[in-house]
Design an enzyme around this catalytic site. Sequence first.
Site, PDB file in Angstrom:
ATOM      1  N   GLU A 407     106.035  10.550 109.562  1.00  0.00           N
ATOM      2  CA  GLU A 407     105.851  10.103 110.953  1.00  0.00           C
ATOM      3  C   GLU A 407     106.666  10.933 111.938  1.00  0.00           C
ATOM      4  O   GLU A 407     106.208  11.252 113.041  1.00  0.00           O
ATOM      5  CB  GLU A 407     106.232   8.621 111.082  1.00  0.00           C
ATOM      6  CG  GLU A 407     105.222   7.638 110.488  1.00  0.00           C
ATOM      7  CD  GLU A 407     105.270   7.532 108.980  1.00  0.00           C
ATOM      8  OE1 GLU A 407     106.159   8.177 108.363  1.00  0.00           O
ATOM      9  OE2 GLU A 407     104.434   6.824 108.402  1.00  0.00           O
ATOM     10  N   HIS A 474     104.812  -5.207 107.126  1.00  0.00           N
ATOM     11  CA  HIS A 474     103.473  -4.906 107.632  1.00  0.00           C
ATOM     12  C   HIS A 474     103.052  -5.917 108.697  1.00  0.00           C
ATOM     13  O   HIS A 474     101.873  -6.149 108.895  1.00  0.00           O
ATOM     14  CB  HIS A 474     102.435  -4.927 106.499  1.00  0.00           C
ATOM     15  CG  HIS A 474     102.546  -3.791 105.538  1.00  0.00           C
ATOM     16  ND1 HIS A 474     103.506  -3.731 104.564  1.00  0.00           N
ATOM     17  CD2 HIS A 474     101.815  -2.655 105.403  1.00  0.00           C
ATOM     18  CE1 HIS A 474     103.360  -2.617 103.862  1.00  0.00           C
ATOM     19  NE2 HIS A 474     102.343  -1.936 104.354  1.00  0.00           N
TER      20      HIS A 474
END
Length: 668
Positions: A407, A474
Amino acid sequence: MKSTAEHSIPFDYSTAALSNDTLLTLYQRMLKPRMIEEKMLILLRQGKISKWFSGIGQEAISVGVASVLDKEEYILPMHRNLGVFTTREIPLNRLFSQWQGKANGFTKGRDRSFHFGTQEYKIVGMISHLGPQFGVADGISLANLLKKNNQICAVFTGEGGTSEGDIHEALNVASVWSLPVLFCIENNGYGLSTPTSEQYNCEHLADRGKGYGMESHIIEGNNVVEVYSQLKAITDDMRVNPRPVLVEFKTFRMRGHEEASGTKYVPQDLMDQWAAKDPVENFAAYLRQEGILTEAMEVEYKSAIVHEINDNLELAFAENPIESSESEELDDVYQNFVYQEVEKSETTQELRFVDAISEGLKQSMERHDNLVIMGQDVAEYGGVFKITEGFIEQFGKARVRNTPICESAIVSASMGLSISGYKSVMEMQFADFVTSGFNPIVNYLAKSHYRWGQAADVVVRMPCGAGVGAGPFHSQTNEAWFTHTPGLKVVYPAFPADAKGLLATAIEDPNPVLFFEHKALYRSIRQEVPVNYYTLPLGKAARLNSGTDISIITYGAGVHWALDEIKKRPEVSVDLIDLRTLQPLDVAAIYDSVKRTGKVLLLQEDSMFGGIASDIAALIAEHCFEHLDGPIMRVASLETPIPFAAALEKNYLPQQRLTAAIDKLLAY
Ligand SMILES: Cc1ncc(C[n+]2csc(CCOP(=O)(O)OP(=O)(O)O)c2C)c(N)n1
């Protein structure tokens, strides 16, 4: 080894057949940063400039690299690369003003030393965190590949910086994508006080090239002829055969990390060994010995540089200290963006939240040829939520790019794309994983326009939120990490039609936007959505229900929880505000609602402390106090990580506490 009566030269400069002109140019280019530094050290001692990071002894590398690049090719230096700036012929008065924090520098006094970039000279300066530079270089090189302009770019790091994850990520991406970046490691023996033996455990950093599947070289960094001639051959070839190349320059840091910290921890014999390898003095001795440099020429060069330094210093010293203006400071945080409304078509079709985002993204790809999508599994697989399904068939793999799991490098690459005139949308697979790209978002993208006027034309898509039993990693809704950071915009729609129009605007807007998409809404919320490409303004909330008893101000999934409450209790007159964007925040809509009802409940999915509801509560208290008929109430998730099991998650989320809170406020 050659020697003269007065000087023993440790380098063989005769290996490359360079013309006398080239040799003399290289010499003059090294002499200038050396002489500027010598002057700066005097000024530092006189307290006339602040910190100084010395590149003395490393000039051959900066000059060699800058000399093999074309002027329109980007170069990304670090804190010891004055020779890059001087070789690019930046006017010295502007450099001096920059170091004194004056307006004629490159950052309006907002950043120091070499922390600046300039499109005019195609230089992209560092941020203090070092590592992100490599990822930015990836983005610039990706733009070069997409433009097919046969350009390369060069980026620097010290050996200390190579221990950062950003560096590994960026090298891997460059290799996987065959990006023409010249990665330059200046191995100067120490990272602050830490010797190389405590920094890494391989023989040469260049050896890491093999692990990345990347060509690499070791170059004697104090020998300008070797630096120049080897790099010339490498870079000429990179332009024809695009690929990344890793070069480790062996050199030494002759002064302290910064001047005040000294070099006590460096053994004297090591210092002596490297002093004998001084890149400027040895080269001058060689040129004299070969009769290429005469005494008269040397006097002429030096006096021209002395004059240039002194004249420009005078200009910089004569410049008034910078004055702060609140409006100018605030105005420069974001690039000015004039919103252009594109109206909604009358024709609509029913779409799920997820499909509206997909359609909006696709229409933006059609509209902007310079828009690139990057993310994990976004190409053939279509992304884990299938938002980019079918995109590669329409737009090709060059613009819809699967990324390795890195990322940070990809956020940095998006910055590089923006510097090169591209827009990008980066998909975080889950908003939770933004932590791995946090540094470049909050430090590079967010601060870039304020620091040196460079916009970060990037949208980071953030599939977020709980309610789907996905556990602590998540399910987070982490918008507050970003609303706190000046320079970022934060969008958080609750309906398909809003999501589509706001995404279009986020992509149009040249500023960095965090675009939150609630996963629980993806497939549960449907709406008639205009079929055309249209935009909606950022910073405009929506009143979804007009009422006089109580205001509920919320966003994202909270909007739907509030609507459920309204349905359950038609007797209560609720003024429901869907914020839609959190930065910019529609304070006018908030105040207007409070004035209508006198009672306000702020609902957020995030856990309570430090969330946006707290700031809105403070704003209301400051600006609407006399309109309030009750305490400002906040309803939010528990102060725990988000649990997995359904019963725990239900108890974590605020929805079930909403009814009681409304009752309490109504009864007040
Ligand atoms: C992420 C981060 N950690 C720590 C620092 C503090 N710091 C600044 S420069 C530096 C040493 C860098 O060493 P190296 O990359 O070898 O470059 P050199 O200064 O030797 O040229 C350190 C530890 C920083 N700027 N950023």
